[in-house]
Design an enzyme around this catalytic site. Sequence first.
Site, short mmCIF file in Angstrom:
data_model
loop_
_atom_site.label_atom_id
_atom_site.label_comp_id
_atom_site.label_asym_id
_atom_site.label_seq_id
_atom_site.Cartn_x
_atom_site.Cartn_y
_atom_site.Cartn_z
N LYS A 15 65.20 25.60 36.17
CA LYS A 15 66.50 25.11 35.74
C LYS A 15 66.92 23.91 36.60
O LYS A 15 66.31 23.64 37.65
CB LYS A 15 67.52 26.25 35.86
CG LYS A 15 67.18 27.49 34.99
CD LYS A 15 68.32 28.52 35.09
CE LYS A 15 67.95 29.87 34.50
NZ LYS A 15 69.05 30.86 34.63
N TYR A 55 70.16 31.15 24.82
CA TYR A 55 71.09 32.14 25.38
C TYR A 55 71.98 32.73 24.29
O TYR A 55 73.18 32.94 24.50
CB TYR A 55 71.92 31.51 26.50
CG TYR A 55 71.16 31.33 27.81
CD1 TYR A 55 70.31 32.33 28.28
CD2 TYR A 55 71.31 30.19 28.58
CE1 TYR A 55 69.61 32.19 29.47
CE2 TYR A 55 70.62 30.04 29.79
CZ TYR A 55 69.78 31.04 30.22
OH TYR A 55 69.10 30.90 31.41
N ASN A 129 70.51 30.44 39.38
CA ASN A 129 69.40 31.23 39.94
C ASN A 129 68.03 30.58 39.73
O ASN A 129 67.01 31.25 39.71
CB ASN A 129 69.45 32.66 39.39
CG ASN A 129 69.54 32.69 37.88
OD1 ASN A 129 69.29 31.68 37.24
ND2 ASN A 129 69.87 33.83 37.32
N HIS A 132 64.28 30.63 34.92
CA HIS A 132 64.34 31.56 33.78
C HIS A 132 62.95 32.11 33.54
O HIS A 132 61.97 31.37 33.66
CB HIS A 132 64.80 30.84 32.50
CG HIS A 132 64.53 31.68 31.28
ND1 HIS A 132 65.39 32.68 30.87
CD2 HIS A 132 63.47 31.72 30.43
CE1 HIS A 132 64.86 33.29 29.80
NE2 HIS A 132 63.70 32.72 29.52
N GLU A 143 61.13 32.67 22.52
CA GLU A 143 61.43 31.52 23.39
C GLU A 143 60.31 30.47 23.36
O GLU A 143 60.58 29.28 23.30
CB GLU A 143 61.64 32.02 24.83
CG GLU A 143 62.92 32.83 24.99
CD GLU A 143 63.02 33.59 26.31
OE1 GLU A 143 64.01 34.32 26.49
OE2 GLU A 143 62.12 33.46 27.17
P1 IDP Z 1 68.15 36.67 33.16
O1 IDP Z 1 68.16 35.17 33.40
O2 IDP Z 1 67.83 37.43 34.42
O3 IDP Z 1 67.27 37.07 32.02
P2 IDP Z 1 70.49 36.98 31.43
O4 IDP Z 1 71.39 38.17 31.37
O5 IDP Z 1 69.59 36.73 30.26
O6 IDP Z 1 69.65 37.09 32.79
O7 IDP Z 1 71.43 35.72 31.66
C1 IDP Z 1 70.96 34.41 31.52
C2 IDP Z 1 71.53 33.54 32.63
O8 IDP Z 1 72.96 33.40 32.47
C3 IDP Z 1 71.35 34.09 34.03
O9 IDP Z 1 70.08 33.78 34.58
C4 IDP Z 1 72.48 33.45 34.78
O10 IDP Z 1 72.18 32.08 35.13
C5 IDP Z 1 73.60 33.43 33.74
N1 IDP Z 1 74.46 34.63 33.76
C6 IDP Z 1 74.22 35.81 33.14
N2 IDP Z 1 75.22 36.68 33.29
C7 IDP Z 1 76.15 36.04 34.03
C8 IDP Z 1 77.46 36.43 34.53
O11 IDP Z 1 77.95 37.55 34.31
N3 IDP Z 1 78.13 35.50 35.26
C9 IDP Z 1 77.63 34.26 35.52
N4 IDP Z 1 76.42 33.86 35.07
C10 IDP Z 1 75.69 34.73 34.33
MG MG Z 2 67.47 36.80 29.98
#
Ligand code: IDP
Ligand code: MG
Length: 174
Positions: A15, A55, A129, A132, A143
Amino acid sequence: MQNKEKTQYTLIILKPDALVKSLTGNILTRLSEARLRIIAAKIVKVSREIAEKHYAHLKEKPFFNDLYEYFSGKTYGPDYERVLVMVYEGDDAITKVRKIAGATNPLEADPITIRGAYGRINKKGIMENVIHCSDSDESAENEVKMWFKPDDIIENIYPTKVETIRDYKIRTWA
Ligand code: IDP
Ligand code: MG
């Protein structure tokens, strides 16, 4: 019965924060521990359209707009409006990469994982983070097909078809 490893494909995105922090090399090195093979890679400017598809499960969340600002790199300015998208192939690729990447919330992720080491929560509360990675075979397929055309991948991993499209214009080198 012994658990057999199976070949999986996983879509990995470095990212914009990974690029801003010059972490590309570090992250690729960490991923190489999993002994997988890269079968596709490209730099992409993330449109709203593809962010909403990628997303889709978060599209209705109140933080989606801030998530898009982060994921598209707009948070960091035009020089960083890009991501590195790759497909990795190998035994248990999805599980192995998720393990090296760490938990979604960088504050909860094990500090020796990629997200634990390099992630943060930004001022708007978005979990930055850095990586992805697909979470299941089904989402990986979805994806990979969203981000790559069959000819961008050096192996035939999903069934394809040939379509004849009349007056189809493509840009080539002049
Ligand atoms: P993942 O990346 O571990 O698969 P997902 O739930 O698919 O997690 O969420 C996608 C991305 O959206 C996360 O990597 C993070 O950057 C962001 N994200 C997800 N949930 C939250 C939240 O509750 N607050 C802030 N950012 C979030
Ligand atoms: Mg995810």
